[in-house]
Design a protein around this motif. Structure first.
Motif, PDB file in Angstrom:
ATOM      1  N   ASN A   1      13.852  37.742   3.086  1.00 29.02           N
ATOM      2  CA  ASN A   1      13.193  38.271   1.898  1.00 29.02           C
ATOM      3  C   ASN A   1      11.893  39.003   2.265  1.00 29.02           C
ATOM      4  N   PRO A   2      11.993  40.024   3.140  1.00 28.74           N
ATOM      5  CA  PRO A   2      10.783  40.631   3.697  1.00 28.74           C
ATOM      6  C   PRO A   2      10.104  41.567   2.699  1.00 28.74           C
ATOM      7  N   GLU A   3       8.779  41.670   2.851  1.00 28.57           N
ATOM      8  CA  GLU A   3       8.034  42.617   2.021  1.00 28.57           C
ATOM      9  C   GLU A   3       8.258  44.032   2.521  1.00 28.57           C
ATOM     10  N   ALA A   4       8.529  44.151   3.812  1.00 31.25           N
ATOM     11  CA  ALA A   4       8.828  45.473   4.373  1.00 31.25           C
ATOM     12  C   ALA A   4       9.814  45.304   5.509  1.00 31.25           C
ATOM     13  N   ILE A   5      10.615  46.367   5.756  1.00 30.83           N
ATOM     14  CA  ILE A   5      11.535  46.343   6.896  1.00 30.83           C
ATOM     15  C   ILE A   5      11.231  47.546   7.786  1.00 30.83           C
ATOM     16  N   LEU A   6      11.130  47.275   9.076  1.00 34.51           N
ATOM     17  CA  LEU A   6      10.927  48.354  10.050  1.00 34.51           C
ATOM     18  C   LEU A   6      12.285  48.712  10.636  1.00 34.51           C
ATOM     19  N   PHE A   7      12.672  49.982  10.530  1.00 31.61           N
ATOM     20  CA  PHE A   7      13.946  50.438  11.101  1.00 31.61           C
ATOM     21  C   PHE A   7      13.639  51.305  12.326  1.00 31.61           C
ATOM     22  N   ASP A   8      14.091  50.862  13.508  1.00 33.85           N
ATOM     23  CA  ASP A   8      13.817  51.615  14.740  1.00 33.85           C
ATOM     24  C   ASP A   8      15.084  52.361  15.155  1.00 33.85           C
ATOM     25  N   GLU A   9      15.209  53.607  14.707  1.00 31.42           N
ATOM     26  CA  GLU A   9      16.385  54.443  14.982  1.00 31.42           C
ATOM     27  C   GLU A   9      17.684  53.675  14.713  1.00 31.42           C
ATOM     28  N   PRO A  10      17.906  53.232  13.501  1.00 29.16           N
ATOM     29  CA  PRO A  10      19.025  52.321  13.223  1.00 29.16           C
ATOM     30  C   PRO A  10      20.399  52.947  13.417  1.00 29.16           C
ATOM     31  N   THR A  11      20.498  54.279  13.411  1.00 31.87           N
ATOM     32  CA  THR A  11      21.827  54.885  13.508  1.00 31.87           C
ATOM     33  C   THR A  11      22.033  55.666  14.797  1.00 31.87           C
ATOM     34  N   SER A  12      21.041  55.628  15.706  1.00 28.60           N
ATOM     35  CA  SER A  12      21.137  56.456  16.915  1.00 28.60           C
ATOM     36  C   SER A  12      22.266  56.018  17.842  1.00 28.60           C
ATOM     37  N   ALA A  13      22.665  54.704  17.764  1.00 27.27           N
ATOM     38  CA  ALA A  13      23.712  54.220  18.663  1.00 27.27           C
ATOM     39  C   ALA A  13      25.080  54.254  18.005  1.00 27.27           C
ATOM     40  N   LEU A  14      25.161  54.895  16.827  1.00 28.49           N
ATOM     41  CA  LEU A  14      26.410  54.833  16.056  1.00 28.49           C
ATOM     42  C   LEU A  14      27.108  56.190  16.010  1.00 28.49           C
ATOM     43  N   ASP A  15      28.444  56.132  15.797  1.00 29.03           N
ATOM     44  CA  ASP A  15      29.166  57.387  15.599  1.00 29.03           C
ATOM     45  C   ASP A  15      28.997  57.812  14.130  1.00 29.03           C
ATOM     46  N   PRO A  16      29.276  59.093  13.789  1.00 28.64           N
ATOM     47  CA  PRO A  16      28.972  59.629  12.463  1.00 28.64           C
ATOM     48  C   PRO A  16      29.595  58.828  11.321  1.00 28.64           C
ATOM     49  N   ARG A  17      30.829  58.332  11.531  1.00 32.36           N
ATOM     50  CA  ARG A  17      31.518  57.649  10.439  1.00 32.36           C
ATOM     51  C   ARG A  17      30.804  56.353  10.047  1.00 32.36           C
ATOM     52  N   THR A  18      30.460  55.528  11.086  1.00 29.72           N
ATOM     53  CA  THR A  18      29.799  54.263  10.770  1.00 29.72           C
ATOM     54  C   THR A  18      28.339  54.493  10.392  1.00 29.72           C
ATOM     55  N   THR A  19      27.768  55.624  10.883  1.00 28.07           N
ATOM     56  CA  THR A  19      26.404  55.961  10.481  1.00 28.07           C
ATOM     57  C   THR A  19      26.323  56.052   8.960  1.00 28.07           C
ATOM     58  N   ALA A  20      27.328  56.651   8.374  1.00 26.06           N
ATOM     59  CA  ALA A  20      27.332  56.842   6.928  1.00 26.06           C
ATOM     60  C   ALA A  20      27.262  55.507   6.188  1.00 26.06           C
ATOM     61  N   ASP A  21      28.002  54.475   6.708  1.00 27.80           N
ATOM     62  CA  ASP A  21      27.978  53.149   6.075  1.00 27.80           C
ATOM     63  C   ASP A  21      26.572  52.569   6.092  1.00 27.80           C
ATOM     64  N   VAL A  22      25.922  52.705   7.270  1.00 22.86           N
ATOM     65  CA  VAL A  22      24.588  52.113   7.418  1.00 22.86           C
ATOM     66  C   VAL A  22      23.592  52.861   6.527  1.00 22.86           C
ATOM     67  N   ILE A  23      23.668  54.201   6.519  1.00 23.80           N
ATOM     68  CA  ILE A  23      22.758  54.996   5.692  1.00 23.80           C
ATOM     69  C   ILE A  23      22.941  54.627   4.213  1.00 23.80           C
ATOM     70  N   SER A  24      24.190  54.380   3.844  1.00 23.64           N
ATOM     71  CA  SER A  24      24.424  54.058   2.434  1.00 23.64           C
ATOM     72  C   SER A  24      23.801  52.711   2.073  1.00 23.64           C
ATOM     73  N   VAL A  25      23.863  51.748   3.018  1.00 20.07           N
ATOM     74  CA  VAL A  25      23.207  50.457   2.775  1.00 20.07           C
ATOM     75  C   VAL A  25      21.705  50.649   2.651  1.00 20.07           C
ATOM     76  N   MET A  26      21.132  51.482   3.538  1.00 20.55           N
ATOM     77  CA  MET A  26      19.680  51.701   3.522  1.00 20.55           C
ATOM     78  C   MET A  26      19.265  52.408   2.229  1.00 20.55           C
ATOM     79  N   THR A  27      20.102  53.346   1.794  1.00 24.25           N
ATOM     80  CA  THR A  27      19.795  54.082   0.570  1.00 24.25           C
ATOM     81  C   THR A  27      19.800  53.138  -0.630  1.00 24.25           C
TER      82      THR A  27
END
Lengths: 533, 247
Positions: free
Chosen positions: B159-185
């Motif tokens: 239950n964090p007040e803030a989350i730090l994302f350190d290049e969360p999608t740089s190690a992912l291929d485009p398809r799975t990147t979309a899933d992660v971006i959608s969660v972040m959005t």
């Protein structure tokens, strides 16, 4: 956390600090009477006719020293309790207070007399030169001084024995010596002509006892180098020493000593050299009156009968299996402690402040750089002295099993520490970062995240070490622990069945290590599967 | 409020951060952009103490983190880390624990929640990131995108007040990147405050409230995404954006 560790260590090691069996104070005889037992030390390995496992029932000990000990105990009005020790370490056991008395063919020497209480002789021994029956070039002591085929003669003997001293004085630099730990090993090597050994010098009673087992050997010349077998006590235990003298003299004069030695074919005219023997009427016996009393080996009722084949396995296999239990007990007690200490050392080196990390690094180097046998010896014989300095007057000591477990655990902890360190270092840095980013303290992260992962990695190499530990327990015999290897030497030498019992012993070791090997392989497979996901 | 004031960090002679100041308000999504080696990840990692700094200060609500090393800093860090989560480029899930255990580990052992409560909460969060059906799986059996969603769930469970994302999608291929971006959005839409280092321009453009261009250890330009992307004021920003567009 540090307090917990200290408590745990105190629990592990503190529980083993026990008062010594005997007292090193000068009220030895009172203590023996109070206790109701006199504890005597000897080495049953290769010990016929002194002390050895009864061929008919190898769980029982027989030998003239066993009977002497009973004689002494009866006189003191107590029970005789035998305590196994490596022959050359028996004086150390006296010093440590583990035993009251050494009865094991120790010869009188002036040096020994300065350090220990030495009784009047219970036996007058002589030394016999033995050569191979087929070797015509060796027919007298003087032949030993003549080189053969351009090389010096080589003579075997028991290391540290009167035989060694005698040969060195007789031959000086003109005779090479080969020293053995067991008297029968020395005879074996001579019979086989191993390493160019030409001859063996042996205490006469030992030769007489084992002669039947060595038809390849023959005595050369008359016995030489007369000396005294004496009982040994601590210097301070003068009451005990006097009591031992009393009973020896009494038994000599009432014929009991004579009967004991005759039983083992050891009585001879030399024994009369004391000039103290009397007959039933109390009259002095100046010279052998009856032939039967003389040097008559056939009077012996107990003899050495070499055995072999299935019989020896059936007779003595049970003892080996039982001793394998000790090997297992030592290993499974020592290994977890070694792993635990190893983990602490690894953590100290990786995460501790310098005042923990540096000593931990030194610990690893010192422990890895010194032999296990030395560590065991120091722990066993030095701990009581250290405890006496730290807690004076409490007379604390450490028993042999505890010292063995401690020595093995400490020795292996250095190796386990390095394995753990490697395991922890191979966990990616991101694991610690992820853990502390979740608010974990460093120690919580270590406990929950890093160490569990490292433990999986180190299990296979540690199981390998565990297998090695099973075999390393063999060195514990230097501090009186009889485990599988020691029991093998004792039984094989007394039965003359080196091959049969050797195979059985090897099988037993294999039975202990093979399941562990199987386990290691399974672990490695499982780990690889987990990694692949 | 997260307030960074004049942060300076050196590696030997090299200054990685040369006096960075920025403020992230409650419920705000802040994206750090800029060329590689500009100090983005380092800046992010100083906020929860994975990197130390040489001068300046960090304030997370009422907790102040100074440069001086010592027990005071350690105590402050422990508090900050409980309130500020982090999502890594390489996920860093605990491979010896199941997906569910990864998520419940910290709530149980750090927040001292009961196991039942932690599991209940974890299941709810896993459902939110679309990983409900994988709670018994080991991380090693998941795809990169799935692992990253579990890593986000693991952080959310605190239950964090803030989350730090350190290049969360740089190690992912485009398809799975979309899933992660959608969660972040989805998280951003729910008002989750986050600071994101990323190369995902579309995320910065559509989700961020504030964008900061970091170059050579300094903030070259700051502003809402419309301004940064449509009307960049600095040459550095223009150069970076045109290179990003080409890539």
């Amino acid at each position: 956390m540090l307090g917990d560790v200290r408590l745990i260590l105190l629990f592990i090691f503190g529980a083993w600090l026990v008062p010594p069996v005997t007292s090193v104070a000068d009220d030895g005889l009172d203590q023996i009477r109070l206790r109701g037992t006199v504890v005597w030390g000897a080495d049953q390995e290769g010990g016929g006719p002194f002390i050895y496992p009864d061929p008919d029932d190898p769980t029982r000990l027989i030998g003239f020293e066993v009977e002497l000990a009973q004689l002494i105990a009866e006189h003191l009005g107590v029970t005789a309790v035998f305590s196994q020790g490596q022959w050359d370490k028996l004086p150390d056991l006296l010093d440590r207070g583990d035993i009251d008395l050494v009865l094991n063919g120790y010869e009188w020497t002036s040096n020994r007399g300065e350090r220990y209480g030495l009784s009047i002789p219970y036996y007058i021994y002589e030394l016999q030169l033995l050569g191979r029956a087929t070797d015509d070039s060796l027919t007298s002591w003087d032949d030993l001084l003549k080189p053969v085929d351009g090389r010096q003669r080589k003579v075997s003997s028991l290391g540290g024995s009167a035989a060694q001293d005698y040969v060195e004085q007789f031959g000086g630099d003109d005779i090479d010596m080969a020293l053995f730990e067991g008297a029968t090993d020395a005879m074996d090597a001579t019979a086989l002509g191993l390493s160019g050994i030409d001859a063996n010098v042996q205490d006469l009673p030992i030769w007489r006892f084992y002669a039947k087992g060595f038809p390849q050997l023959r005595p050369i010349g008359a016995p030489v180098g007369r000396g005294f077998y004496v009982a040994m006590t601590r210097k301070a235990d003068q009451d005990l020493l006097r009591a031992v003298n009393e009973i020896l003299l009494k038994a000599l004069q009432d014929g009991r000593l004579h009967r004991i030695f005759a039983k083992y074919g050891m009585w001879n005219d030399t024994q009369r050299m004391r000039g103290l023997e009397t007959d039933e009427s109390g009259g002095f016996i100046g010279s052998p009156a009856r032939a039967a009393d003389g040097d008559d080996q056939d009077a012996a009722t107990v003899r050495y009968e070499p055995s072999g084949g299935w019989t020896v396995i059936q007779q003595r296999g049970g003892l080996l299996v039982k001793s394998a239990g000790m090997t297992i007990l030592l290993s499974i007690t020592a290994m977890p402690i070694a792993v635990f200490i190893g983990l602490l050392i690894a953590l100290a080196r990786l995460y501790g402040p310098w005042y923990l990390g540096k000593p931990a690094a030194v610990y690893v180097e010192v422990v890895r750089g010194t032999p296990l046998v030395l560590q065991l010896y120091l722990i066993y014989f030095l701990t009581p002295k250290l405890l006496d300095i730290i807690f004076p007057g409490m007379e604390l000591t450490i028993n042999a099993f505890a010292a063995a477990v401690m020595g093995l655990a400490i020795n292996y902890s250095a190796y386990e520490a390095e394995i753990y360190r490697g395991g922890i270092l191979s966990i990616p840095r991101g694991q610690m970062e992820a853990a502390i980013s979740l608010g974990m303290s460093r120690s919580l992260a270590l406990r929950r995240i890093i160490i569990p992962q490292a433990t999986r990695l180190v299990l296979p190499p540690m199981t390998n070490d565990f297998i090695a530990l099973f075999k390393d327990t063999a060195v514990c015999s230097v501090i009186t622990v009889v485990e599988l290897s020691k029991q093998y030497y004792i039984q094989a030498r007394s039965a003359g069945a080196i091959v049969e019992l050797g195979l059985l012993t090897a099988l037993l070791y294999l039975a202990m290590s093979y399941p562990l090997s199987v386990m290691t392989n399974r672990l490695e497979k499982k780990l690889n599967q987990e990694r692949r996901g | 409020m997260i307030v960074l004031t004049n942060l300076v960090k050196r590696y030997q002679q090299h200054e990685v951060l040369r006096g960075v100041s920025l403020t992230v308000a409650d419920g705000e999504v802040c994206v750090l952009l800029g060329p590689s080696g500009g100090g983005k990840s380092t800046l992010l990692r100083t906020i929860n103490g994975l990197e130390s700094f040489d001068s300046g200060s960090i304030r997370v609500n009422d907790i102040v983190l100074n440069a001086a090393v010592g027990p005071e800093r350690d105590a402050a860090l422990l508090l900050i880390r409980k309130r500020v989560g982090m999502v890594f480029q390489q996920f860093n899930l605990f491979p010896h624990r199941s997906v569910l255990e990864n998520v419940t580990e910290a709530p149980i052992h750090v927040l001292k929640q009961s196991r039942e409560a932690a599991v209940l909460n974890a299941r709810r969060i896993l459902a939110r990131v679309g990983m409900a059906d994988k709670e018994h799986a080991r991380p090693g059996s998941l795809s990169g995108g799935q692992q990253q969603r579990v890593a986000i769930a693991r952080t959310l469970a605190m239950n964090p007040e803030a989350i730090l994302f350190d290049e969360p999608t740089s190690a992912l291929d485009p398809r799975t990147t979309a899933d992660v971006i959608s969660v972040m959005t989805d998280l951003a839409a729910s008002g989750q405050r986050m600071i994101v280092v990323t190369h995902a321009m579309s995320f910065a453009r559509t989700v961020a409230h504030q964008v900061h261009i970091l170059h050579a250890g300094r903030i070259a330009e700051s502003g809402p995404p419309e301004q940064i992307f449509e009307d960049p004021q600095q040459a550095i920003t223009r150069e970076f954006l045109s290179e990003a567009a080409r890539a």
